[in-house]
Design an enzyme around this catalytic site. Structure first.
Site, PDB file in Angstrom:
ATOM      1  N   ASP A 190       0.841  -1.188   0.000  1.00 56.47           N
ATOM      2  CA  ASP A 190       0.000   0.000   0.000  1.00 56.47           C
ATOM      3  C   ASP A 190       0.880   1.243   0.000  1.00 56.47           C
ATOM      4  O   ASP A 190       1.905   1.293   0.670  1.00 56.47           O
ATOM      5  CB  ASP A 190      -0.892  -0.007   1.246  1.00 56.47           C
ATOM      6  CG  ASP A 190      -1.890   1.128   1.235  1.00 56.47           C
ATOM      7  OD1 ASP A 190      -1.593   2.168   1.831  1.00 56.47           O
ATOM      8  OD2 ASP A 190      -2.957   0.964   0.612  1.00 56.47           O
ATOM      9  N   ASP A 193       1.909   2.698   3.338  1.00 58.90           N
ATOM     10  CA  ASP A 193       2.960   1.966   4.041  1.00 58.90           C
ATOM     11  C   ASP A 193       4.331   2.278   3.450  1.00 58.90           C
ATOM     12  O   ASP A 193       5.321   2.421   4.178  1.00 58.90           O
ATOM     13  CB  ASP A 193       2.698   0.463   3.972  1.00 58.90           C
ATOM     14  CG  ASP A 193       1.506   0.040   4.814  1.00 58.90           C
ATOM     15  OD1 ASP A 193       1.195   0.743   5.791  1.00 58.90           O
ATOM     16  OD2 ASP A 193       0.876  -0.979   4.485  1.00 58.90           O
ATOM     17  N   GLU A 194       4.381   2.367   2.118  1.00 61.24           N
ATOM     18  CA  GLU A 194       5.651   2.652   1.448  1.00 61.24           C
ATOM     19  C   GLU A 194       6.269   3.952   1.960  1.00 61.24           C
ATOM     20  O   GLU A 194       7.447   4.020   2.291  1.00 61.24           O
ATOM     21  CB  GLU A 194       5.418   2.729  -0.063  1.00 61.24           C
ATOM     22  CG  GLU A 194       6.676   2.940  -0.882  1.00 61.24           C
ATOM     23  CD  GLU A 194       6.396   2.928  -2.374  1.00 61.24           C
ATOM     24  OE1 GLU A 194       7.290   3.348  -3.125  1.00 61.24           O
ATOM     25  OE2 GLU A 194       5.293   2.516  -2.789  1.00 61.24           O
ATOM     26  N   GLY A 195       5.453   4.981   2.019  1.00 59.42           N
ATOM     27  CA  GLY A 195       5.962   6.264   2.487  1.00 59.42           C
ATOM     28  C   GLY A 195       6.331   6.257   3.956  1.00 59.42           C
ATOM     29  O   GLY A 195       7.373   6.799   4.351  1.00 59.42           O
ATOM     30  N   ALA A 198       9.569   4.462   4.625  1.00 55.97           N
ATOM     31  CA  ALA A 198      10.706   5.315   4.253  1.00 55.97           C
ATOM     32  C   ALA A 198      10.957   6.368   5.328  1.00 55.97           C
ATOM     33  O   ALA A 198      12.111   6.704   5.635  1.00 55.97           O
ATOM     34  CB  ALA A 198      10.446   5.978   2.905  1.00 55.97           C
TER      35      ALA A 198
END
Length: 503
Positions: A190, A193-195, A198
């Site tokens: 999603d 979640d990726e951001g 990071a």
């Protein structure tokens, strides 16, 4: 007397021998193995130079975690080694490897209907894992695969076949435990979640989270191939009238995070379709659509060089563009884009880049950044803290000599210089490899203009705002992978050791 003593010794020896034979006869044919708690390695190999025992006796001293980043342009593996000498895991070592680049991309999505081929494309990455994780740790070193925007754009049916093939190959060919489906072991991640992962990576490496101090955190802007992410912790000013202070509005953009004993209320958004490769496609497509509108019947212009203000002066680029079913140019066209003969067209290119942001879209929850997406004002809620921009932001600025920290105005000046063509590139002569990079990439002008448009026009950051570029912090790779790997060290993260009895 001597004979009686000798007989006694012989009898005693016979009894001992018989007992030994009986013990051998009743012992099991296979060695017994002790059981280990879920998520702990079946080894007591010591850490090298850090400590001799874990801070928490329930945790192993050393743990490995494997994360595959299946991006739109290629796949990458991170092999992490942690120690548990302190109250929170400490990253000791990281091995990074990526698939060989190829035309059209080397990511999982480039295989489309060939799901098995996509799964096998990860074999070179897994060879790196096999070489770098000691044998005694392999069965308790979890692996997860997170696909990003590229696979997301392939559609649910094809993407799921690829994910299933990847899981099957990892489970049947390699010794590492694969994180369960329920915990998202092999999945399209999603965007939120990726951001956030990071953001965790960056602030963990900066020492802003995970410790006892409540220090201000850094913002993270990640520019990938198919999408771009923004994550920051806004601070709202107190109400001047003495009422309740403003808070972050409820919605999908709000991400409540518990990490290291602290609670973080983050703003995050993943702008799908606004990665650098997607932006290139959108800008090139807009030029073709304009040409088609001017000449809808006679398509002979498709075989002629097509002027493009985002291509460097006196340079050209062969471009393949796909169109949806029912479009006059479907399924695809191949055209040659050419830059101006003389002079810079940076302003024209900037205009095309800004149009892709769709700033005129309806804003249902103000304030908005672009494309109708709500975002608290960075100038009002995040005016002084660090802003880290990485991935393609780094790849398109560092090779041209930009320092680790610069303002948007300096980025604007760089963009104008690059778009001016060879006659303006003298300032890059002293930077190793810069001129070769510029000459080999006709889309440098496009890339920088899109980045400038995204940061200044899209996110509405003032030209005086300083940003930081980085590929590593403390010699550790940035991105979402480390932030996603830290939870795998927990026993509740969806995997168990793959311990087998020896036959």
């Amino acid at each position: 007397m001597a004979q009686t003593q000798r007989s006694r010794y012989l009898k005693t020896g016979a009894i001992v021998a018989a007992l030994l034979l009986m013990l051998l006869w009743i012992s099991p044919s296979r060695p017994m193995h002790p059981s280990f708690p879920q998520g702990q390695p079946s080894t007591s190999a010591p850490a090298k130079g850090k400590c001799s025992k874990p801070h928490d006796p329930k945790k192993p001293l050393i743990q490995y975690a494997l994360m595959i980043d299946a991006g739109s342009q290629g796949s990458r593996i991170h092999v992490y080694r942690f120690n548990n000498c302190g109250p929170s895991p400490e990253l000791e070592d990281e091995v990074f490897f990526q698939t060989e680049p190829k035309k059209g991309g080397s990511g999982l999505s480039s295989y489309k209907e060939d799901a098995e081929g996509a799964a096998k494309s990860l074999d070179p990455l897994m060879e790196v894992a096999m070489k770098n994780v000691p044998d005694e740790y392999k069965s308790c070193s979890p692996i997860a695969v997170k696909a990003t925007a590229g696979l997301r754009m392939l559609g649910p049916e094809l993407s799921q076949k690829i994910l299933d093939a990847v899981r099957n190959r990892l489970e049947t060919v390699y010794p590492f435990p694969v994180v369960s489906k329920e915990k998202g072991g092999v999945e399209i991640m999603d965007g939120s979640d990726e951001g956030v992962y990071a953001w965790i990576t960056t602030n963990y490496l900066l020492g802003k989270i995970g410790g006892p101090d409540e220090t201000p955190t850094a913002a993270v802007f990640d520019l990938g191939g198919g999408s771009t992410q923004i994550v920051f912790q806004p601070t709202f000013p107190k109400s001047k009238s003495g009422g309740m202070p403003e808070r972050l509005s409820e919605g999908d953009h709000k991400y409540d995070l518990q990490f290291g004993g602290r609670h973080f209320e983050l703003y995050q958004h993943s702008h799908l379709g606004y990665g650098l490769m997607a932006a290139r496609k959108a800008i090139h497509t807009s030029i073709i659509e304009n040409m088609l509108a001017s000449s809808p019947k006679d398509l002979s212009w498709l075989k002629q060089p097509i002027p493009n203000p985002c291509i460097g002066p006196e340079m050209e680029k062969n471009v393949t563009l796909e169109f949806p079913e029912g479009h006059k140019l479907a399924p695809e066209v191949q055209v040659t884009m050419v830059g101006p003969k003389v002079g810079s067209t940076a302003a024209q290119c900037r205009g095309l880049a800004e149009k892709t942001l769709n700033k005129e879209a309806a804003c249902t929850l103000a304030p908005c950044s672009f494309n109708g997406v709500h975002q608290p004002s960075l100038e009002k809620t995040f005016a002084r803290e660090d802003v880290y921009i990485f991935s393609y932001f780094y790849d398109r600025t560092k090779p041209l000599g930009m320092p680790d920290s610069f303002t948007l105005d300096e980025l604007h000046q760089l963009t104008s210089t690059v778009c001016g063509g060879e006659d303006s590139w003298g300032i890059f002569a002293g930077i190793e490899g810069a001129l070769k990079e510029l000459r080999d990439r006709p889309e440098w002008c496009l890339d920088l203009n899109f980045m400038m448009s995204l940061l200044h026009t899209g996110y509405e950051m003032p030209l005086s705002r300083e940003v930081k570029i980085a590929k590593k912090i403390k010699n550790r790779e940035l991105g979402w992978c480390l932030g996603a790997s830290l939870p795998l060290l927990s026993q509740e993260s969806g995997w168990t050791c793959r311990i087998k009895e020896v036959s």
